[in-house]
Motif scaffolding. Structure first.
Motif, PDB file in Angstrom:
ATOM      1  N   LEU A  25     -10.044   8.075  26.474  1.00 23.41           N
ATOM      2  CA  LEU A  25      -8.853   7.478  25.971  1.00 23.41           C
ATOM      3  C   LEU A  25      -7.810   8.415  25.158  1.00 23.41           C
ATOM      4  CD1 LEU A  25      -7.372   4.678  25.229  1.00 23.41           C
ATOM      5  CD2 LEU A  25      -8.590   4.685  23.005  1.00 23.41           C
ATOM      6  N   ALA A  26      -8.167   9.330  24.541  1.00 24.70           N
ATOM      7  CA  ALA A  26      -7.241  10.175  23.995  1.00 24.70           C
ATOM      8  C   ALA A  26      -6.606  10.917  25.001  1.00 24.70           C
ATOM      9  CB  ALA A  26      -8.096  11.108  22.917  1.00 24.70           C
ATOM     10  N   GLU A  27      -7.243  11.514  25.703  1.00 22.83           N
ATOM     11  CA  GLU A  27      -6.930  12.399  26.822  1.00 22.83           C
ATOM     12  C   GLU A  27      -5.878  11.904  27.847  1.00 22.83           C
ATOM     13  OE1 GLU A  27      -9.909  14.660  28.975  1.00 22.83           O
ATOM     14  OE2 GLU A  27     -10.551  15.558  27.066  1.00 22.83           O
ATOM     15  N   ALA A  28      -6.100  10.580  28.198  1.00 25.74           N
ATOM     16  CA  ALA A  28      -4.907   9.579  28.939  1.00 25.74           C
ATOM     17  C   ALA A  28      -3.965   9.510  28.158  1.00 25.74           C
ATOM     18  CB  ALA A  28      -5.467   8.287  29.422  1.00 25.74           C
ATOM     19  N   ALA A  29      -3.873   9.234  27.021  1.00 25.02           N
ATOM     20  CA  ALA A  29      -2.678   8.959  25.933  1.00 25.02           C
ATOM     21  C   ALA A  29      -2.219  10.313  25.960  1.00 25.02           C
ATOM     22  CB  ALA A  29      -2.994   8.497  24.740  1.00 25.02           C
ATOM     23  N   LEU A  30      -2.846  11.434  25.827  1.00 20.60           N
ATOM     24  CA  LEU A  30      -1.995  12.866  25.478  1.00 20.60           C
ATOM     25  C   LEU A  30      -1.154  13.014  26.819  1.00 20.60           C
ATOM     26  CD1 LEU A  30      -2.004  15.420  24.139  1.00 20.60           C
ATOM     27  CD2 LEU A  30      -3.728  16.407  25.443  1.00 20.60           C
ATOM     28  N   ASP A  31      -1.713  12.647  28.195  1.00 21.11           N
ATOM     29  CA  ASP A  31      -1.272  12.789  29.346  1.00 21.11           C
ATOM     30  C   ASP A  31       0.263  11.994  29.698  1.00 21.11           C
ATOM     31  OD1 ASP A  31      -3.128  14.844  30.177  1.00 21.11           O
ATOM     32  OD2 ASP A  31      -4.017  13.558  31.578  1.00 21.11           O
ATOM     33  N   MET A  32       0.000  10.964  28.763  1.00 19.58           N
ATOM     34  CA  MET A  32       1.202  10.058  28.871  1.00 19.58           C
ATOM     35  C   MET A  32       2.470  10.586  27.647  1.00 19.58           C
ATOM     36  SD  MET A  32      -0.605   6.382  28.772  1.00 19.58           S
ATOM     37  CE  MET A  32       0.757   5.267  28.447  1.00 19.58           C
ATOM     38  N   GLY A  33       2.175  11.714  27.036  1.00 17.96           N
ATOM     39  CA  GLY A  33       3.100  12.366  26.175  1.00 17.96           C
ATOM     40  C   GLY A  33       2.812  11.804  24.692  1.00 17.96           C
ATOM     41  N   LYS A  34       1.439  11.278  24.389  1.00 23.44           N
ATOM     42  CA  LYS A  34       1.508  10.983  22.944  1.00 23.44           C
ATOM     43  C   LYS A  34       0.861  12.013  22.185  1.00 23.44           C
ATOM     44  CE  LYS A  34       2.546   6.625  24.129  1.00 23.44           C
ATOM     45  NZ  LYS A  34       3.844   5.846  23.675  1.00 23.44           N
ATOM     46  N   TYR A  35       0.642  11.936  20.996  1.00 18.45           N
ATOM     47  CA  TYR A  35      -0.091  12.844  20.061  1.00 18.45           C
ATOM     48  C   TYR A  35      -1.300  11.820  19.869  1.00 18.45           C
ATOM     49  CZ  TYR A  35       4.082  15.286  18.997  1.00 18.45           C
ATOM     50  OH  TYR A  35       5.263  15.948  19.198  1.00 18.45           O
ATOM     51  N   ILE A  36      -2.432  12.595  19.778  1.00 18.73           N
ATOM     52  CA  ILE A  36      -3.699  11.858  19.759  1.00 18.73           C
ATOM     53  C   ILE A  36      -4.659  12.646  18.736  1.00 18.73           C
ATOM     54  CG2 ILE A  36      -3.460  11.075  22.093  1.00 18.73           C
ATOM     55  CD1 ILE A  36      -5.816  13.906  21.706  1.00 18.73           C
ATOM     56  N   GLN A  37      -5.758  11.806  18.431  1.00 17.46           N
ATOM     57  CA  GLN A  37      -7.005  12.380  17.771  1.00 17.46           C
ATOM     58  C   GLN A  37      -8.107  11.606  18.532  1.00 17.46           C
ATOM     59  OE1 GLN A  37      -6.654  11.682  13.545  1.00 17.46           O
ATOM     60  NE2 GLN A  37      -5.363  13.651  13.376  1.00 17.46           N
ATOM     61  N   ALA A  38      -9.230  12.187  18.647  1.00 15.93           N
ATOM     62  CA  ALA A  38     -10.411  11.574  18.901  1.00 15.93           C
ATOM     63  C   ALA A  38     -11.772  12.237  18.153  1.00 15.93           C
ATOM     64  CB  ALA A  38     -10.660  11.580  20.444  1.00 15.93           C
ATOM     65  N   PHE A  39     -12.556  11.660  17.567  1.00 12.59           N
ATOM     66  CA  PHE A  39     -13.846  12.119  17.092  1.00 12.59           C
ATOM     67  C   PHE A  39     -14.647  11.267  16.759  1.00 12.59           C
ATOM     68  CE2 PHE A  39     -10.102  10.884  14.053  1.00 12.59           C
ATOM     69  CZ  PHE A  39     -10.930  10.373  13.038  1.00 12.59           C
ATOM     70  N   PRO A  40     -15.962  11.585  16.839  1.00  6.95           N
ATOM     71  CA  PRO A  40     -17.124  10.712  16.628  1.00  6.95           C
ATOM     72  C   PRO A  40     -17.751  10.778  14.930  1.00  6.95           C
ATOM     73  CG  PRO A  40     -17.849  12.563  17.534  1.00  6.95           C
ATOM     74  CD  PRO A  40     -16.430  13.133  17.542  1.00  6.95           C
ATOM     75  N   GLU A  41     -18.379   9.557  14.728  1.00 14.11           N
ATOM     76  CA  GLU A  41     -19.087   9.866  13.362  1.00 14.11           C
ATOM     77  C   GLU A  41     -20.641   9.162  13.759  1.00 14.11           C
ATOM     78  OE1 GLU A  41     -17.290   8.278   9.798  1.00 14.11           O
ATOM     79  OE2 GLU A  41     -19.048   6.890  10.024  1.00 14.11           O
ATOM     80  N   TYR A  42     -21.650  10.209  13.555  1.00 20.01           N
ATOM     81  CA  TYR A  42     -22.884  10.030  13.872  1.00 20.01           C
ATOM     82  C   TYR A  42     -23.836   9.612  12.522  1.00 20.01           C
ATOM     83  CZ  TYR A  42     -22.158  11.522  18.396  1.00 20.01           C
ATOM     84  OH  TYR A  42     -21.825  11.601  19.873  1.00 20.01           O
ATOM     85  N   GLY A  43     -24.522   8.669  12.681  1.00 11.86           N
ATOM     86  CA  GLY A  43     -25.611   8.584  11.264  1.00 11.86           C
ATOM     87  C   GLY A  43     -26.742   9.597  11.902  1.00 11.86           C
ATOM     88  N   ALA A  44     -27.840   8.850  12.049  1.00 13.07           N
ATOM     89  CA  ALA A  44     -28.981   9.541  12.780  1.00 13.07           C
ATOM     90  C   ALA A  44     -28.609   9.924  14.144  1.00 13.07           C
ATOM     91  CB  ALA A  44     -30.374   8.825  12.622  1.00 13.07           C
ATOM     92  N   GLU A  45     -28.655  11.295  14.641  1.00 15.80           N
ATOM     93  CA  GLU A  45     -28.290  11.594  15.873  1.00 15.80           C
ATOM     94  C   GLU A  45     -29.404  11.627  16.825  1.00 15.80           C
ATOM     95  OE1 GLU A  45     -25.691  14.825  16.721  1.00 15.80           O
ATOM     96  OE2 GLU A  45     -25.104  14.815  14.845  1.00 15.80           O
ATOM     97  N   ARG A  46     -29.657  10.287  17.200  1.00 18.88           N
ATOM     98  CA  ARG A  46     -30.723   9.869  18.194  1.00 18.88           C
ATOM     99  C   ARG A  46     -30.292   8.787  18.992  1.00 18.88           C
ATOM    100  NH1 ARG A  46     -31.827   5.438  16.042  1.00 18.88           N
ATOM    101  NH2 ARG A  46     -32.668   5.266  13.878  1.00 18.88           N
ATOM    102  N   THR A  47     -30.839   8.669  20.398  1.00 18.50           N
ATOM    103  CA  THR A  47     -30.320   7.861  21.325  1.00 18.50           C
ATOM    104  C   THR A  47     -30.650   6.401  20.502  1.00 18.50           C
ATOM    105  OG1 THR A  47     -30.588   9.442  22.982  1.00 18.50           O
ATOM    106  CG2 THR A  47     -30.676   7.063  23.722  1.00 18.50           C
ATOM    107  N   GLY A  48     -29.727   5.510  20.699  1.00 21.42           N
ATOM    108  CA  GLY A  48     -29.974   4.129  20.243  1.00 21.42           C
ATOM    109  C   GLY A  48     -29.567   3.784  18.817  1.00 21.42           C
TER     110      GLY A  48
END
Length: 191
Positions: A25-48
């Protein structure tokens, strides 16, 4: 959205593609000329495990560097998370929620207590049909493009091609583009 900061908060489980989708989403918006941020937040880093990802998209430089507290859009990739109060935190009647579910918006509203506009898309089902696996992230990006207008499909298609062509080939690219377009076409919103 011109000039306005548009904030997105994703809710999913680790391994469902929320982080990758927020990046696309961020990279598509960047290509459209927008300023962007994208970052995750994990609790316990495990699948599920429940996790969040965030986006900011703007026509002007973004000076905020914190998690998204008052999202314009909440994207829920796993409807089993809907009872969690984190989903509706910081939302109001102007917030949009897009949920990957086979249920309708009334069920989502009852389950979550959300006050804003609710949109639903059977993203996992579409992913299974188009990709042969239940990874709903490209479908959700199509729904976001339709509901918010914050990104255009052609820019997401370019990101899909960039991400998948060398690694997986043209067939996988085409399957993901079909999934993206189905998310765009099949998302349904209340009111």
């Amino acid at each position: 959205m011109p000039g306005k900061l548009f904030e997105v908060r994703w809710h999913g489980r680790a391994g469902q593609g929320a982080k990758s989708a927020s990046q696309m989403l961020a990279e598509a918006a960047l290509d459209m000329g927008k300023y962007i941020q994208a970052f995750p937040e994990y609790g316990a880093e495990r699948t599920g495990a429940p996790m969040k990802a965030f986006n900011r998209i703007s026509d002007e430089p973004i000076l905020l560097h914190s998690s998204v507290e008052k999202p314009d859009l909440v994207v829920v990739i796993d409807d089993t998370l809907l009872g969690n109060p984190d989903i509706v935190a910081g939302t109001d009647e102007n917030t949009i929620m897009i949920v990957n579910t086979v249920r309708d918006s009334n069920w989502v509203r009852q389950k979550s207590g959300f006050k804003g506009k609710i949109c639903v898309v059977k993203a996992t089902d579409i992913a299974l049909e188009e990709l042969g696996r239940g990874t709903p992230n490209t479908v959700m990006l199509g729904a976001i493009a339709r509901v918010t207008g914050v990104i255009e499909l052609k820019y997401v298609e370019e990101k899909i091609r960039d991400m998948f062509l060398k690694k997986f080939g043209e067939e996988v690219v085409q399957k993901n583009i079909r999934a993206l377009h189905r998310g765009y076409e099949e998302v349904r919103c209340d009111a």
